[in-house]
Motif scaffolding. Structure first.
Motif, PDB file in Angstrom:
ATOM      1  N   ASP A 366      50.419  74.898  56.555  1.00  0.00           N
ATOM      2  CA  ASP A 366      51.055  76.216  56.562  1.00  0.00           C
ATOM      3  C   ASP A 366      50.393  77.156  57.562  1.00  0.00           C
ATOM      4  O   ASP A 366      51.042  78.035  58.124  1.00  0.00           O
ATOM      5  N   SER A 367      49.097  76.986  57.785  1.00  0.00           N
ATOM      6  CA  SER A 367      48.366  77.761  58.794  1.00  0.00           C
ATOM      7  C   SER A 367      47.207  76.907  59.281  1.00  0.00           C
ATOM      8  O   SER A 367      46.724  76.031  58.552  1.00  0.00           O
ATOM      9  N   PRO A 368      46.726  77.146  60.507  1.00  0.00           N
ATOM     10  CA  PRO A 368      45.649  76.306  61.060  1.00  0.00           C
ATOM     11  C   PRO A 368      44.268  76.754  60.587  1.00  0.00           C
ATOM     12  O   PRO A 368      43.385  77.049  61.406  1.00  0.00           O
ATOM     13  N   THR A 369      44.067  76.774  59.288  1.00  0.00           N
ATOM     14  CA  THR A 369      42.811  77.293  58.750  1.00  0.00           C
ATOM     15  C   THR A 369      42.159  76.337  57.745  1.00  0.00           C
ATOM     16  O   THR A 369      41.290  76.746  56.977  1.00  0.00           O
ATOM     17  N   ASN A 370      42.567  75.059  57.760  1.00  0.00           N
ATOM     18  CA  ASN A 370      42.019  74.111  56.797  1.00  0.00           C
ATOM     19  C   ASN A 370      40.956  73.177  57.369  1.00  0.00           C
ATOM     20  O   ASN A 370      40.167  72.621  56.610  1.00  0.00           O
ATOM     21  N   HIS A 371      40.956  73.007  58.681  1.00  0.00           N
ATOM     22  CA  HIS A 371      40.063  72.001  59.265  1.00  0.00           C
ATOM     23  C   HIS A 371      39.733  72.391  60.701  1.00  0.00           C
ATOM     24  O   HIS A 371      40.567  72.958  61.417  1.00  0.00           O
ATOM     25  N   ALA A 372      38.488  72.076  61.113  1.00  0.00           N
ATOM     26  CA  ALA A 372      38.035  72.365  62.476  1.00  0.00           C
ATOM     27  C   ALA A 372      37.588  71.075  63.149  1.00  0.00           C
ATOM     28  O   ALA A 372      36.904  70.249  62.533  1.00  0.00           O
ATOM     29  N   THR A 373      37.977  70.902  64.403  1.00  0.00           N
ATOM     30  CA  THR A 373      37.593  69.719  65.181  1.00  0.00           C
ATOM     31  C   THR A 373      37.180  70.153  66.583  1.00  0.00           C
ATOM     32  O   THR A 373      37.477  71.277  67.015  1.00  0.00           O
ATOM     33  N   ILE A 374      36.522  69.253  67.301  1.00  0.00           N
ATOM     34  CA  ILE A 374      36.072  69.530  68.665  1.00  0.00           C
ATOM     35  C   ILE A 374      36.764  68.553  69.611  1.00  0.00           C
ATOM     36  O   ILE A 374      36.823  67.348  69.338  1.00  0.00           O
ATOM     37  N   ILE A 375      37.296  69.061  70.716  1.00  0.00           N
ATOM     38  CA  ILE A 375      37.878  68.190  71.729  1.00  0.00           C
ATOM     39  C   ILE A 375      36.746  67.489  72.476  1.00  0.00           C
ATOM     40  O   ILE A 375      35.903  68.133  73.097  1.00  0.00           O
ATOM     41  N   CYS A 376      36.737  66.144  72.380  1.00  0.00           N
ATOM     42  CA  CYS A 376      35.732  65.363  73.092  1.00  0.00           C
ATOM     43  C   CYS A 376      36.289  64.723  74.358  1.00  0.00           C
ATOM     44  O   CYS A 376      35.528  64.291  75.223  1.00  0.00           O
ATOM     45  N   ASP A 377      37.607  64.651  74.466  1.00  0.00           N
ATOM     46  CA  ASP A 377      38.239  64.128  75.676  1.00  0.00           C
ATOM     47  C   ASP A 377      39.691  64.573  75.691  1.00  0.00           C
ATOM     48  O   ASP A 377      40.262  64.921  74.655  1.00  0.00           O
ATOM     49  N   VAL A 378      40.287  64.547  76.879  1.00  0.00           N
ATOM     50  CA  VAL A 378      41.679  64.973  77.065  1.00  0.00           C
ATOM     51  C   VAL A 378      42.486  63.781  77.551  1.00  0.00           C
ATOM     52  O   VAL A 378      42.050  63.032  78.439  1.00  0.00           O
ATOM     53  N   VAL A 379      43.675  63.581  76.958  1.00  0.00           N
ATOM     54  CA  VAL A 379      44.560  62.488  77.345  1.00  0.00           C
ATOM     55  C   VAL A 379      45.654  63.061  78.235  1.00  0.00           C
ATOM     56  O   VAL A 379      46.347  64.006  77.843  1.00  0.00           O
ATOM     57  N   LYS A 380      45.841  62.481  79.423  1.00  0.00           N
ATOM     58  CA  LYS A 380      46.836  62.982  80.381  1.00  0.00           C
ATOM     59  C   LYS A 380      47.872  61.904  80.677  1.00  0.00           C
ATOM     60  O   LYS A 380      47.601  60.706  80.563  1.00  0.00           O
ATOM     61  N   ASP A 381      49.063  62.356  81.070  1.00  0.00           N
ATOM     62  CA  ASP A 381      50.108  61.407  81.441  1.00  0.00           C
ATOM     63  C   ASP A 381      50.022  61.089  82.928  1.00  0.00           C
ATOM     64  O   ASP A 381      49.086  61.519  83.620  1.00  0.00           O
ATOM     65  N   GLY A 382      51.007  60.336  83.434  1.00  0.00           N
ATOM     66  CA  GLY A 382      50.981  59.935  84.835  1.00  0.00           C
ATOM     67  C   GLY A 382      51.082  61.080  85.807  1.00  0.00           C
ATOM     68  O   GLY A 382      50.703  60.948  86.985  1.00  0.00           O
ATOM     69  N   VAL A 387      48.682  65.458  77.313  1.00  0.00           N
ATOM     70  CA  VAL A 387      49.633  65.052  76.274  1.00  0.00           C
ATOM     71  C   VAL A 387      48.972  64.919  74.909  1.00  0.00           C
ATOM     72  O   VAL A 387      49.660  64.861  73.881  1.00  0.00           O
ATOM     73  N   ASP A 388      47.646  64.872  74.872  1.00  0.00           N
ATOM     74  CA  ASP A 388      46.956  64.762  73.583  1.00  0.00           C
ATOM     75  C   ASP A 388      45.467  65.021  73.795  1.00  0.00           C
ATOM     76  O   ASP A 388      44.991  65.114  74.939  1.00  0.00           O
ATOM     77  N   TYR A 389      44.756  65.127  72.671  1.00  0.00           N
ATOM     78  CA  TYR A 389      43.306  65.310  72.685  1.00  0.00           C
ATOM     79  C   TYR A 389      42.655  64.255  71.808  1.00  0.00           C
ATOM     80  O   TYR A 389      43.217  63.842  70.785  1.00  0.00           O
ATOM     81  N   LEU A 390      41.458  63.847  72.210  1.00  0.00           N
ATOM     82  CA  LEU A 390      40.632  63.006  71.361  1.00  0.00           C
ATOM     83  C   LEU A 390      39.598  63.902  70.696  1.00  0.00           C
ATOM     84  O   LEU A 390      38.854  64.610  71.387  1.00  0.00           O
ATOM     85  N   LEU A 391      39.567  63.867  69.382  1.00  0.00           N
ATOM     86  CA  LEU A 391      38.777  64.824  68.608  1.00  0.00           C
ATOM     87  C   LEU A 391      37.595  64.161  67.922  1.00  0.00           C
ATOM     88  O   LEU A 391      37.640  62.980  67.555  1.00  0.00           O
ATOM     89  N   CYS A 392      36.545  64.957  67.707  1.00  0.00           N
ATOM     90  CA  CYS A 392      35.420  64.577  66.863  1.00  0.00           C
ATOM     91  C   CYS A 392      35.350  65.576  65.711  1.00  0.00           C
ATOM     92  O   CYS A 392      35.608  66.767  65.899  1.00  0.00           O
ATOM     93  N   SER A 393      35.001  65.085  64.518  1.00  0.00           N
ATOM     94  CA  SER A 393      34.933  65.981  63.369  1.00  0.00           C
ATOM     95  C   SER A 393      33.992  65.435  62.309  1.00  0.00           C
ATOM     96  O   SER A 393      33.663  64.247  62.293  1.00  0.00           O
ATOM     97  N   ASN A 394      33.561  66.314  61.447  1.00  0.00           N
ATOM     98  CA  ASN A 394      32.862  65.962  60.207  1.00  0.00           C
ATOM     99  C   ASN A 394      33.806  66.178  59.036  1.00  0.00           C
ATOM    100  O   ASN A 394      34.645  67.079  59.054  1.00  0.00           O
ATOM    101  N   THR A 395      33.622  65.373  58.018  1.00  0.00           N
ATOM    102  CA  THR A 395      34.385  65.465  56.749  1.00  0.00           C
ATOM    103  C   THR A 395      35.890  65.602  57.004  1.00  0.00           C
ATOM    104  O   THR A 395      36.462  66.635  56.773  1.00  0.00           O
ATOM    105  N   SER A 396      36.520  64.562  57.407  1.00  0.00           N
ATOM    106  CA  SER A 396      36.094  63.193  57.620  1.00  0.00           C
ATOM    107  C   SER A 396      35.364  63.045  58.953  1.00  0.00           C
ATOM    108  O   SER A 396      35.556  63.844  59.869  1.00  0.00           O
ATOM    109  N   ASN A 397      34.539  61.968  59.030  1.00  0.00           N
ATOM    110  CA  ASN A 397      33.772  61.711  60.232  1.00  0.00           C
ATOM    111  C   ASN A 397      34.610  60.874  61.192  1.00  0.00           C
ATOM    112  O   ASN A 397      34.789  59.665  60.993  1.00  0.00           O
TER     113      ASN A 397
END
Length: 428
Positions: A366-382, A387-397
């Protein structure tokens, strides 16, 4: 697994089912006449004498009735089911362990192929099977709408049995910690999950087969999923998919240049810290896994490792002296969007696809306030567009986990630039 709202907040529901039978034994009694068939009675009368008026002899006395008890075997209660498989060193039997691996194989095969497939004799009731497979179908619906291919070409999981509680000879509760490597079709690196907590309840049927009667998991979306049993559907799926549509609409949008600042953010240092502690906890900080989640605490530590200074509105000094914005997603959002002159220089309203390594992705439904993650890499198209991000997080790891694979589809990019010696002007 703690489910309070202090840091990241979550909840879950499941419904076990049971049944029983009662047997009543009884004796069968049969009555017959001596020397006579039970189905035919004969008369021995001289009808000619009787007709001539000659007195007949006195009638014979009635035959004595004899009660004969026929012994029958009493119905026996069903024998208790038994698990005769070998005992493992972790305390489970081979059959119990195989039921958990059957579940995970069914789960990963289903979400990886975008088609639900359940192994035979997996669940103890239709209700638990419907609940579980509805969750799986929701995950498939989310991943089908990603801008990258999220079919899973390969997965490999390992299990650690943390606790076993024998409730009865035919019921056991098992706490399992799962780690899994997954190769998504659209990625060149492995996505990794570490120590995902599961709680299984297994029940042994009359056929001596263990089946799952209850399951809880720390894995998203299990602890936020809302099941509508009346329609056998995901009560949140409409909102979840609408969030994806709005997010994908930003693809190819305007990307602004980073503003100049006196102390630029060291993105590489932040990402290095995130990868170092993604599956551990820095002893210099309190861990909040059991108090709602360690996600924002982990993200704040990475920002600080990247050179973002602590301020009166965002700091951690000790378990007894810290500010809520350091450990709570909602609190950090309020801090990042405030007009405080000592806040970090950031942008919380940038195009979703303009993120860089070290930026944050905050998320929820409902709102972006439940979980925090860090962008560790960026996925790009041709064409070189994100087009996407690769994330790292705790809880879940999680490490290198695609942002578009999350059931938390309401996602906000927080661009981090650094901080200034003088108050930062508002971003355009």
């Amino acid at each position: 697994m703690a489910l309070s709202l202090l840091a990241c907040g979550s909840e879950n529901e499941t419904n076990p089912a049971t049944s029983s039978e009662t047997f009543i034994s009884e004796e069968i009694v049969e009555n017959t006449s001596a020397g006579e068939s039970a189905h035919e009675v004969k008369e021995d009368v001289d009808r000619s004498d009787s007709a001539a008026g000659v007195p007949t002899s006195a009638p014979a006395s009635e035959p004595q009735q004899e009660t004969k008890i026929i012994e029958t075997s009493k119905p026996q209660s069903k024998p208790m089911p038994k698990d005769t498989s070998a005992k493992r060193s972790d305390g489970l039997t081979e059959n119990q362990y195989s039921k958990i691996t059957d579940y995970l194989d069914s789960f990963y095969s289903s979400i990886g192929d975008f088609s639900v497939s359940v192994k035979p004799d997996l669940f103890a009731s239709d209700s638990i099977e419907k609940l579980e497979t509805t969750i799986w179908n929701s995950m498939i619906a989310v991943r089908e709408r990603s801008l990258i291919d999220l079919h899973i070409n390969y997965y490999n999981f390992s299990l650690r049995i943390a606790d076993i509680r024998t409730i009865s000879p035919s019921k056991v509760e098992i706490e399992v910690w799962e780690s899994c490597d997954q190769q998504y079709a659209g990625l060149s690196v492995l996505s990794r999950e570490f120590d995902i907590e599961h709680h299984f309840t297994l029940e042994l049927g009359d056929d001596s087969i263990w089946r799952i009667s209850n399951h809880k998991s720390e894995c998203n979306p299990f602890y936020v999923f809302k099941y509508d049993a009346s329609s056998n559907s995901d009560a949140k799926i409409g909102t979840v998919l609408s969030n994806i549509k709005m997010r994908n609409a930003q693809y190819g949008g305007e990307i602004k240049e980073d503003p100049a600042c006196d102390h630029p953010y060291n993105r590489a240092a932040a990402v290095e810290y995130a990868r170092q502690w993604v599956n551990a906890r820095n002893p210099n900080y309190k861990a909040y896994d059991a108090l709602g989640g360690n996600c924002m605490n982990f993200a704040s530590q990475a920002l600080h490792a990247g050179g973002i200074r602590k301020t009166d509105g965002w700091f951690f000094e000790s378990p007894k002296r810290f500010y809520r914005s350091w450990i709570n997603v909602d609190g950090f959002t309020a801090y990042a969007t405030s007009a405080s002159p000592d806040k970090l220089l950031c942008d919380v309203n940038a195009n979703y696809y303009s993120g860089q390594p070290g930026d944050l992705i905050l998320m929820g439904i409902d709102s972006p306030t439940n979980h925090a993650t860090i962008i560790c890499d960026v996925v790009k198209d041709g064409d070189g567009r994100t087009v996407d991000y690769l994330l790292c997080s705790n809880t879940s790891n999680l490490e290198n986990f695609p942002a578009s694979a999350y059931y938390y589809t309401n996602q906000r990019l927080v661009q981090i630039f650094g901080w200034n010696d003088m108050p930062a002007e508002k971003l355009p």
